[in-house]
Design a protein around this motif. Structure first.
Motif, PDB file in Angstrom:
ATOM      1  N   LEU A   1       0.869  -1.591   0.202  1.00  0.00           N
ATOM      2  CA  LEU A   1       0.153  -0.156  -0.001  1.00  0.00           C
ATOM      3  C   LEU A   1       0.904   1.095   0.230  1.00  0.00           C
ATOM      4  O   LEU A   1       0.631   2.006  -0.603  1.00  0.00           O
ATOM      5  CB  LEU A   1      -1.045  -0.303   1.219  1.00  0.00           C
ATOM      6  N   GLU A   2       1.698   1.134   0.861  1.00  0.00           N
ATOM      7  CA  GLU A   2       2.813   2.761   0.989  1.00  0.00           C
ATOM      8  C   GLU A   2       3.793   2.645  -0.271  1.00  0.00           C
ATOM      9  O   GLU A   2       4.132   4.045  -0.458  1.00  0.00           O
ATOM     10  CB  GLU A   2       4.268   2.249   1.567  1.00  0.00           C
ATOM     11  N   ARG A   3       4.073   1.218  -0.857  1.00  0.00           N
ATOM     12  CA  ARG A   3       4.548   1.841  -2.156  1.00  0.00           C
ATOM     13  C   ARG A   3       3.949   2.102  -3.476  1.00  0.00           C
ATOM     14  O   ARG A   3       4.374   2.686  -4.080  1.00  0.00           O
ATOM     15  CB  ARG A   3       5.755   1.006  -2.830  1.00  0.00           C
ATOM     16  N   GLY A   4       2.537   2.518  -3.461  1.00  0.00           N
ATOM     17  CA  GLY A   4       1.576   2.494  -4.739  1.00  0.00           C
ATOM     18  C   GLY A   4       1.139   1.564  -5.340  1.00  0.00           C
ATOM     19  O   GLY A   4       0.949   1.760  -6.654  1.00  0.00           O
ATOM     20  N   TYR A   5       1.786   0.172  -4.734  1.00  0.00           N
ATOM     21  CA  TYR A   5       1.061  -0.913  -5.817  1.00  0.00           C
ATOM     22  C   TYR A   5      -0.201  -0.916  -6.042  1.00  0.00           C
ATOM     23  O   TYR A   5      -0.307  -1.264  -6.968  1.00  0.00           O
ATOM     24  CB  TYR A   5       2.165  -2.274  -5.846  1.00  0.00           C
ATOM     25  N   VAL A   6      -0.428  -0.471  -4.850  1.00  0.00           N
ATOM     26  CA  VAL A   6      -2.185  -1.270  -4.626  1.00  0.00           C
ATOM     27  C   VAL A   6      -2.894  -0.354  -4.529  1.00  0.00           C
ATOM     28  O   VAL A   6      -2.048   0.352  -3.562  1.00  0.00           O
ATOM     29  CB  VAL A   6      -2.637  -2.060  -4.297  1.00  0.00           C
ATOM     30  N   VAL A   7      -3.903   0.263  -4.284  1.00  0.00           N
ATOM     31  CA  VAL A   7      -5.033   1.163  -3.462  1.00  0.00           C
ATOM     32  C   VAL A   7      -6.443   0.086  -2.648  1.00  0.00           C
ATOM     33  O   VAL A   7      -6.261  -1.100  -3.681  1.00  0.00           O
ATOM     34  CB  VAL A   7      -5.474   2.080  -4.000  1.00  0.00           C
TER      35      VAL A   7
END
Length: 696
Positions: free
Chosen positions: A490-496
């Protein structure tokens, strides 16, 4: 008696244990790990057997000095870190930093209670080097992947990205599922329900079409349904068979780490991280006041076993006998089968004493602590109870070319259901339905026929509960890794996360595709599961950790070198908006960050203008009439607020609608699930709800 220093990880644990030991003991916390690989360097000597270069963690120098002074003043030092690989590694690092002699200096207990701690003090053991090696292998493997592969992603895709053995596979699962959903082609089918009366003043009961012309019905369109309805005109409905049986329903096993995270998500809406934080507090000790003081309320929280200590089972039987009577106590001690690949190092998560009932502790626990403790307590108690007994009835009803079937069930004896009902991932709860007294040969009266059109549904997106469940089933990661893995992706922006479901971002798709093409092993489910098995074999003393790392490192390095040559700069596709940059006039583009999408100037870094991307939902604010827009919290959770913030402070976690409650006039909101969308009133005093909405 010689003075003894006992070192644990946390102040809360130190406080609890300190109450159990006398004045000849000093309890000090290490505040977690005190030594680790350096953050700014690779820290692994590849040329000399992958020897790790450990340093004291920044900020821990004073703690180490304090522990050294305390150790020098003591005649004996005992290391009471957690009973897992991480705890064993912390003990090993403490031994080296404090220059403690080898020998029986390690104590271990599965629960922080007076008896457990005092018994552990009597039986110290040597540090388990196999456990330490398994932890070192995991740490070095993660460092190899992180410090060799992540910089490649920085250069080729975007700065700040990361890759990992477990996190990359988790992102792949989410991306693959999303592509399944996108490729899914819905197929039409129909069902038919007959509402029948048995005579008298009784209510009609439903019977589903079970067979048509002796075959399972596969009604693909309205034309086929109309043909069946025509064949049923004027037909008599006759009961051809009545089957009654008694069915026993056994309770679910006590919690493992994975099942606790899943159930806390379903029933309490806790994320995996929140569950583990609260569970850690309950494990380390809560001050109950009075004569008890601080005590650990649950057993160790990182486990994959459903095994329960016999002493706890016997205590539960005494409790059940007193509270519910002999009918609720099974004949023998319940045993639950675990998965084949479990470590089984610790028993399941349970209350340290079943006599500490949740309601009695409500005043000393926070709301989160109470709710989670109550969940653990109920699950354990139910697991030790007698099965529930259901009276089920199946009735076959002949109607010309059709055979209908009606089923009903009634709880004959509640058993464990008096205490606990297991949650589900949206499959729907078992419905109780009473059928009238029916006999073979009895003619029934048709009240109505109810044909329904359906469409097949794509597989559901992952939620935290289903992702953790899938990772466990596939052998990806271990109990301690599920929560941090989810936080990282989540933090890396790979998924929301939207409406509790994981959706991959364009960045997540690009990274997964790149890793699939150039690093198939890193992102392969089976390969990752095999690595976890090898770590287990290191702990069992069957494999050398250096050999495992070497066998991974050499081919990985060759693939990395080839990828460096072959991969060009990856351009993430950008969505161009109609809005202009306030500074330079260019059309702003849509970017995705850790808090969701935003608008940015394509002239970066010369022009650094950004602004929020306001996602309107076509609903007016009930307070000021402005547009309602979707926003995200710092942790990525979606919520809804007025575009005129901060002048207007309207916010809602649930999606607002333009409809007002017919009871109280409050603006209705949407609640989505796999069964569809419910409209409900957010006012707790009102409680109005509409369930028959079409899923969006």
């Amino acid at each position: 008696m010689a003075h003894t220093l006992v070192i644990v990880e946390s102040p809360a644990k130190a406080k609890t244990i300190g109450k159990f030991l006398g004045r000849n003991y000093t309890i000090k916390p290490s505040m977690g790990h005190i030594r680790d690989l350096p953050k700014s360097q690779f820290g692994v000597d590849v040329e000399h057997g992958f020897e790790p270069h450990y340093i004291t963690i920044r900020g821990k120098g004073n703690i180490v000095k304090e522990l050294r002074v305390a150790a020098q003043k003591s005649q004996r030092v005992l290391l009471a870190t957690d009973p897992d690989r991480e705890g064993e590694a912390i003990a090993w690092h403490l031994q080296h930093l404090l220059e403690l002699p080898s020998g029986p200096i390690r104590i271990e207990f599965n629960e922080i209670t007076r008896n457990a701690v005092q018994e552990a003090i009597k039986r110290p053991r040597e540090i388990d080097q196999n456990r330490v090696d398994a932890q070192q292998a995991r740490r070095v493997l993660d460092r190899v992947v992180g410090y060799r592969l992540s910089p490649l992603l920085w250069r080729k895709v975007r700065k700040g990205l990361s890759a990992g053995r477990v996190q990359s596979v988790a992102v792949r699962l989410i991306v693959d599922r999303e592509r399944e959903i996108e490729a899914f082609q819905p197929e039409e089918y129909w069902s038919l329900t007959a509402w029948l009366l048995a005579g008298g003043d009784g209510e009609a009961f439903p019977a589903k079409l079970f067979k048509y012309l002796g075959e399972d019905p596969a009604i693909k369109n309205e034309g086929e349904m109309q043909a069946i309805l025509a064949a049923l005109e004027g037909i008599t409905y006759v009961v051809t068979e009545v089957k009654q049986r008694e069915r026993r329903k056994n309770p679910a096993a006590p919690f493992t780490t994975s099942t606790l995270q899943q159930e806390a998500y379903r029933k309490l809406n806790f994320t995996a991280r929140r569950t583990m934080q609260v569970a850690q507090q309950l494990y380390e000790g809560i001050d109950l006041g009075g004569s008890e003081g601080p005590v650990g309320l649950i057993t160790y929280i990182r486990t994959d076993s459903t095994r329960i200590a016999s002493v706890a089972q016997l205590e539960a039987r005494d409790f059940l006998m007193e509270r519910f009577g002999p009918d609720y106590v099974p004949e023998g001690l319940r045993q639950f089968k675990g998965r084949k690949d479990i470590q089984d190092a610790h028993e399941a998560i349970r209350p340290t004493s079943v006599w500490r009932e949740p309601e009695a502790l409500k005043n000393v626990l926070t709301r989160d602590q109470f709710r989670l403790y109550n969940l653990i307590w109920e699950r354990f108690v139910a697991s030790q109870m007698q099965a529930a007994i259901m009276d089920t009835i199946t009735v076959d009803i002949s109607a010309g070319p059709c055979l209908f079937r009606a089923t009903g069930s009634v709880v004959k004896f509640p058993g464990y259901l008096r205490v606990y009902q297991e949650g589900s991932d949206g499959e729907g709860k078992e419905q109780e339905q009473r059928l009238p007294a029916l006999a073979t040969g009895q003619t029934l009266e048709l009240q109505s026929l109810e044909p329904k059109q359906h469409f097949t549904q794509p597989p559901p997106r992952y939620t935290e509960a289903t992702l953790v469940k899938t990772m466990e089933e596939l052998g990806i990661g271990r109990p301690s890794t599920y929560a941090p893995t989810i936080e990282t992706i989540l933090e890396r922006g790979y998924v929301v996360r939207e409406q509790k479901q994981f959706i991959p971002t364009e960045l997540g798709r690009v990274v997964v595709d790149l890793l699939k093409e150039h690093f198939p092993d890193i992102i392969d489910v089976e390969f990752t599961a095999q690595m976890e098995q090898q770590l287990d074999e290191i702990e069992a003393g069957k494999l050398s950790w250096r050999q495992v790392v070497a066998e991974f490192y050499e081919p990985f390095t060759r693939v990395l070198e080839r990828a460096e040559r072959e991969i060009g700069t990856v351009e993430l596709p950008e969505e161009v908006s109609e809005e202009k940059c306030d500074l330079c006039g260019r059309n702003l583009v849509v970017k995705t960050g850790r808090f969701g999408k935003f608008l940015a100037c394509p002239g970066f870094p010369e022009c650094r203008f950004t602004k929020p991307l306001l996602e309107t939902i076509g609903v007016n604010c009930p307070q000021c009439g402005g547009e309602i827009v979707a926003r995200r919290t710092k942790k990525g959770r979606k919520f809804y607020g007025c575009q005129n913030y901060p002048e207007c402070n309207y916010v809602s976690w649930d999606k607002p609608t333009n409809q007002n409650c017919p009871r109280c006039g409050t603006r209705l909101v949407e609640k989505a699930s796999r069964q569809g969308v419910r409209l409900l009133c957010p006012s707790k005093e009102c409680g109005y709800e509409e369930k028959n909405q079409q899923a969006k």
